[in-house]
Design a protein around this motif. Structure first.
Motif, PDB file in Angstrom:
ATOM      1  N   ASN A   1      38.079  40.897  49.308  1.00  0.00           N
ATOM      2  CA  ASN A   1      39.154  41.043  50.279  1.00  0.00           C
ATOM      3  C   ASN A   1      40.435  41.531  49.620  1.00  0.00           C
ATOM      4  N   THR A   2      41.182  42.330  50.356  1.00  0.00           N
ATOM      5  CA  THR A   2      42.484  42.776  49.878  1.00  0.00           C
ATOM      6  C   THR A   2      43.494  41.637  49.959  1.00  0.00           C
ATOM      7  N   VAL A   3      44.542  41.824  49.199  1.00  0.00           N
ATOM      8  CA  VAL A   3      45.706  40.934  49.276  1.00  0.00           C
ATOM      9  C   VAL A   3      46.851  41.766  49.849  1.00  0.00           C
ATOM     10  N   PRO A   4      47.453  41.352  50.946  1.00  0.00           N
ATOM     11  CA  PRO A   4      48.530  42.153  51.536  1.00  0.00           C
ATOM     12  C   PRO A   4      49.606  42.534  50.523  1.00  0.00           C
ATOM     13  N   ALA A   5      49.989  43.807  50.568  1.00  0.00           N
ATOM     14  CA  ALA A   5      51.034  44.401  49.726  1.00  0.00           C
ATOM     15  C   ALA A   5      50.582  44.669  48.290  1.00  0.00           C
ATOM     16  N   ASP A   6      49.342  44.342  47.939  1.00  0.00           N
ATOM     17  CA  ASP A   6      48.849  44.642  46.584  1.00  0.00           C
ATOM     18  C   ASP A   6      47.868  45.813  46.650  1.00  0.00           C
ATOM     19  N   PRO A   7      48.191  46.950  46.025  1.00  0.00           N
ATOM     20  CA  PRO A   7      47.318  48.119  46.110  1.00  0.00           C
ATOM     21  C   PRO A   7      46.268  48.211  45.007  1.00  0.00           C
ATOM     22  N   LEU A   8      46.383  47.369  43.946  1.00  0.00           N
ATOM     23  CA  LEU A   8      45.548  47.540  42.759  1.00  0.00           C
ATOM     24  C   LEU A   8      44.580  46.382  42.560  1.00  0.00           C
ATOM     25  N   TYR A   9      43.310  46.727  42.271  1.00  0.00           N
ATOM     26  CA  TYR A   9      42.255  45.725  42.094  1.00  0.00           C
ATOM     27  C   TYR A   9      41.388  46.153  40.916  1.00  0.00           C
ATOM     28  N   VAL A  10      41.207  45.259  39.972  1.00  0.00           N
ATOM     29  CA  VAL A  10      40.414  45.570  38.780  1.00  0.00           C
ATOM     30  C   VAL A  10      38.929  45.412  39.104  1.00  0.00           C
ATOM     31  N   LEU A  11      38.163  46.428  38.777  1.00  0.00           N
ATOM     32  CA  LEU A  11      36.714  46.382  38.946  1.00  0.00           C
ATOM     33  C   LEU A  11      36.073  46.145  37.581  1.00  0.00           C
ATOM     34  N   THR A  12      35.249  45.112  37.490  1.00  0.00           N
ATOM     35  CA  THR A  12      34.558  44.822  36.240  1.00  0.00           C
ATOM     36  C   THR A  12      33.127  45.343  36.325  1.00  0.00           C
ATOM     37  N   ALA A  13      32.741  46.143  35.350  1.00  0.00           N
ATOM     38  CA  ALA A  13      31.411  46.742  35.361  1.00  0.00           C
ATOM     39  C   ALA A  13      30.327  45.692  35.190  1.00  0.00           C
ATOM     40  N   PRO A  14      29.153  45.920  35.763  1.00  0.00           N
ATOM     41  CA  PRO A  14      28.014  45.032  35.515  1.00  0.00           C
ATOM     42  C   PRO A  14      27.691  44.963  34.019  1.00  0.00           C
ATOM     43  N   ALA A  15      26.999  43.929  33.623  1.00  0.00           N
ATOM     44  CA  ALA A  15      26.665  43.713  32.211  1.00  0.00           C
ATOM     45  C   ALA A  15      26.004  44.940  31.598  1.00  0.00           C
ATOM     46  N   ASP A  16      26.407  45.251  30.365  1.00  0.00           N
ATOM     47  CA  ASP A  16      25.838  46.342  29.566  1.00  0.00           C
ATOM     48  C   ASP A  16      26.134  47.725  30.121  1.00  0.00           C
ATOM     49  N   THR A  17      27.127  47.821  31.014  1.00  0.00           N
ATOM     50  CA  THR A  17      27.492  49.123  31.571  1.00  0.00           C
ATOM     51  C   THR A  17      29.001  49.309  31.541  1.00  0.00           C
ATOM     52  N   ALA A  18      29.407  50.545  31.791  1.00  0.00           N
ATOM     53  CA  ALA A  18      30.806  50.884  32.033  1.00  0.00           C
ATOM     54  C   ALA A  18      30.845  51.718  33.307  1.00  0.00           C
ATOM     55  N   ILE A  19      31.911  51.617  34.063  1.00  0.00           N
ATOM     56  CA  ILE A  19      32.039  52.398  35.289  1.00  0.00           C
ATOM     57  C   ILE A  19      32.415  53.833  34.929  1.00  0.00           C
ATOM     58  N   SER A  20      31.593  54.775  35.354  1.00  0.00           N
ATOM     59  CA  SER A  20      31.872  56.190  35.126  1.00  0.00           C
ATOM     60  C   SER A  20      32.776  56.754  36.202  1.00  0.00           C
ATOM     61  N   GLU A  21      32.505  56.337  37.437  1.00  0.00           N
ATOM     62  CA  GLU A  21      33.194  56.945  38.568  1.00  0.00           C
ATOM     63  C   GLU A  21      33.032  56.054  39.786  1.00  0.00           C
ATOM     64  N   VAL A  22      34.052  56.022  40.621  1.00  0.00           N
ATOM     65  CA  VAL A  22      33.928  55.362  41.919  1.00  0.00           C
ATOM     66  C   VAL A  22      33.412  56.409  42.899  1.00  0.00           C
ATOM     67  N   ILE A  23      32.253  56.124  43.495  1.00  0.00           N
ATOM     68  CA  ILE A  23      31.586  57.084  44.366  1.00  0.00           C
ATOM     69  C   ILE A  23      32.069  56.971  45.811  1.00  0.00           C
ATOM     70  N   GLY A  24      32.328  55.735  46.246  1.00  0.00           N
ATOM     71  CA  GLY A  24      32.742  55.550  47.631  1.00  0.00           C
ATOM     72  C   GLY A  24      33.410  54.210  47.842  1.00  0.00           C
ATOM     73  N   VAL A  25      34.339  54.182  48.784  1.00  0.00           N
ATOM     74  CA  VAL A  25      35.054  52.956  49.133  1.00  0.00           C
ATOM     75  C   VAL A  25      35.133  52.867  50.650  1.00  0.00           C
ATOM     76  N   ALA A  26      34.942  51.653  51.166  1.00  0.00           N
ATOM     77  CA  ALA A  26      35.073  51.420  52.604  1.00  0.00           C
ATOM     78  C   ALA A  26      35.917  50.179  52.842  1.00  0.00           C
ATOM     79  N   LEU A  27      36.758  50.232  53.867  1.00  0.00           N
ATOM     80  CA  LEU A  27      37.560  49.090  54.300  1.00  0.00           C
ATOM     81  C   LEU A  27      37.047  48.648  55.654  1.00  0.00           C
ATOM     82  N   ASP A  28      36.598  47.395  55.733  1.00  0.00           N
ATOM     83  CA  ASP A  28      36.006  46.892  56.979  1.00  0.00           C
ATOM     84  C   ASP A  28      34.948  47.869  57.494  1.00  0.00           C
ATOM     85  N   GLU A  29      34.132  48.364  56.560  1.00  0.00           N
ATOM     86  CA  GLU A  29      32.989  49.252  56.815  1.00  0.00           C
ATOM     87  C   GLU A  29      33.389  50.661  57.252  1.00  0.00           C
TER      88      GLU A  29
END
Length: 208
Positions: free
Chosen positions: A49-77
């Motif tokens: 869930n978002t926090v009102p007025a906060d635009p930034l959220y840290v994404l932690t990669a799954p174990a043994d991986t690093a995030i290469s790219e964000v492919i898609g984002v949806a808000l309330d689907e």
């Protein structure tokens, strides 16, 4: 997960007197490049869930991986669109409202919603991941489906090394061509959704 060592049999017989440690290193580097450029290993992260007025959220990669790219984002689907860094307005972090776009900051691992949300909303994220720089394992299906192709990339680098017992520049060109073709084919398959549904994982999300 599959050990990187499962790919050694594709590399060692073609590289006399090569050490196992160097072979592992080049296999890992080839796997990183393969996954990064093909975007074939896609994960659906656990929603948060978002926090009102906060635009930034840290994404932690799954174990043994690093995030290469964000492919898609949806808000309330509802999907929102990506912006390049140079397209993000200067006031994006301070303005509040309903986010219509997102950006990703690879250096900090932060997802930026543009603009900052004014209410609580559910966020869903799909990312492309690559093996981490220190991992000794690969996703099982990556090793099974693309293991030989990844080995081609490792061989291309190894055979290009000058003045080694295994040096063979001409054969290096051949393997590099096979590797690059495999990357392009894997990316086409991933973009068409032919590699199957993105894996769901449960990483840790945190605020800035």
């Amino acid at each position: 997960m599959a050990s990187i060592d499962t790919l050694l049999d594709h590399v060692m017989p073609r590289t006399p007197r090569l050490t196992v440690d160097l072979a592992r290193l080049e296999i890992r580097q080839a796997a990183i490049r393969f996954c990064r450029e093909s975007r074939c290993d896609r994960r659906t992260l656990a929603s948060f869930n978002t926090v009102p007025a906060d635009p930034l959220y840290v994404l932690t990669a799954p174990a043994d991986t690093a995030i290469s790219e964000v492919i898609g984002v949806a808000l309330d689907e509802e999907k929102i669109d990506p912006l390049r860094p140079d397209e993000i307005p200067a006031n994006a972090e301070t303005e509040t409202g309903t986010p219509s776009h997102y950006g990703y900051r690879p250096k900090t691992g932060e997802l930026q919603l543009i603009v900052a949300p004014s209410v609580v909303q559910a966020v869903s994220v799909i990312v492309a991941v690559e093996p981490s720089a220190s991992t000794t394992v690969l996703n099982d299906w990556i090793a099974q489906r693309y293991g030989r192709d990844i080995a081609y990339g490792a061989l291309a680098e190894l055979l290009e090394m000058p003045k080694k017992p295994w040096s063979d520049p001409q054969l290096s060109v051949l393997y590099r061509g096979k590797f690059n073709t495999a990357i392009a084919d894997a990316r086409d398959e991933a973009d068409k959704g032919m590699t199957g549904a993105a894996t769901r994982t449960r990483p840790v999300f945190g605020l800035r």
